[in-house]
Scaffold this active site. Sequence first.
Site, PDB file in Angstrom:
ATOM      1  N   GLU A  82      25.434-116.378 -16.763  1.00  0.00           N
ATOM      2  CA  GLU A  82      24.573-115.241 -17.096  1.00  0.00           C
ATOM      3  C   GLU A  82      23.782-114.838 -15.860  1.00  0.00           C
ATOM      4  O   GLU A  82      23.000-115.611 -15.309  1.00  0.00           O
ATOM      5  CB  GLU A  82      23.592-115.566 -18.219  1.00  0.00           C
ATOM      6  N   GLU A 108      16.038-120.496 -26.333  1.00  0.00           N
ATOM      7  CA  GLU A 108      16.164-120.618 -24.875  1.00  0.00           C
ATOM      8  C   GLU A 108      14.796-120.653 -24.197  1.00  0.00           C
ATOM      9  O   GLU A 108      14.068-119.659 -24.214  1.00  0.00           O
ATOM     10  CB  GLU A 108      16.967-119.419 -24.343  1.00  0.00           C
TER      11      GLU A 108
HETATM   12  C1  LER Z   1      16.226-113.791 -19.447  1.00  0.00           C
HETATM   13  O1  LER Z   1      15.733-114.270 -18.246  1.00  0.00           O
HETATM   14  C2  LER Z   1      17.357-114.613 -19.913  1.00  0.00           C
HETATM   15  O2  LER Z   1      17.632-115.652 -19.370  1.00  0.00           O
HETATM   16  C3  LER Z   1      18.200-114.149 -21.008  1.00  0.00           C
HETATM   17  O3  LER Z   1      18.985-115.175 -21.542  1.00  0.00           O
HETATM   18  C4  LER Z   1      17.556-113.275 -21.973  1.00  0.00           C
HETATM   19  O4  LER Z   1      18.264-113.160 -23.142  1.00  0.00           O
END
Ligand code: LER
Length: 283
Positions: A242, A148
């Site tokens: 998220e 990511e």
């Molecule tokens: C942190 O900013 C984030 O986006 C998460 O996915 C960390 O695991």
Amino acid sequence: MQFGASTWLWTSPFTSDQTALLETIARMGFDFVELPVEDPAHIDAARLRPVLKDLGLEAVICTAVVGERDLSTQDPQTLARAMDYFSACLALAEGLGSQVLAGPLYAPVGKPRLASEALRRGEWERSASNLNRLAGIAAERGVKLGLEPLNRFETDMICTVSDARRMLADVNHPHLGIALDSFHMNIEEVDFCAAVKQAGEQLVHVQVSDSHRGVPGEGNSDWAGLREGLAAVGYDGKVSIESFSPDASSLAEAVCIWRRFASSQDEFARKGLEFLRRWAAPV
Ligand code: LER
């Protein structure tokens, strides 16, 4: 596409006994739950598997890459502990049927510095070589790693799809892919659609929130561009909301979440899912 929510929206750390939260997530109509592993001892796959099955929820395992969980480290003991952590996450992913282990696996969240070229090159090379080892373990578990990119305030290593693709090329392992988070993209990418196309077939997971890390649909992210890009690369996988509760998250501080974006975290998730279903519907 399937829609999910990270337990980080509500709680930290998630532990296997928080089945009421899983019930809430299932009742809201999510297809899957994203489970961040703050400590592998918190999550008992054998105990959770039947619970998730009864609720009709799939699981995606996501890493909590904080502190010394650093694959770019020079210190062998720190590296051994980081590898133990990621290996335990992979075992959980296999145990809970998660095809992906997502997160900024290359270096911890909150490690941006004005470092020398030589230091950065060394860290990059160590991360690449350790990611290759980790991808080997992922392959044995039948799981794909989703690298990511983070925004510049959280890392100095991989901020864009271009950076991620360079890392993928250096690691050169079929079990390493790219996980995109629209919040980070909104800061770092010039064009959502082009960035998703650039990730192409390497894209293994998608996380979303809006430009302010609030409810999807309530900020200024280019949702049309994101949809166009995902359609162009034929992505019909998982899209997860998220964000973090300022009340309960080990990550809230690292990612600077100081304020609330809805009257409750349930409301955040409900409004986000409503938006995502409309967003994904054929026009
Ligand atoms: C942190 O900013 C984030 O986006 C998460 O996915 C960390 O695991």
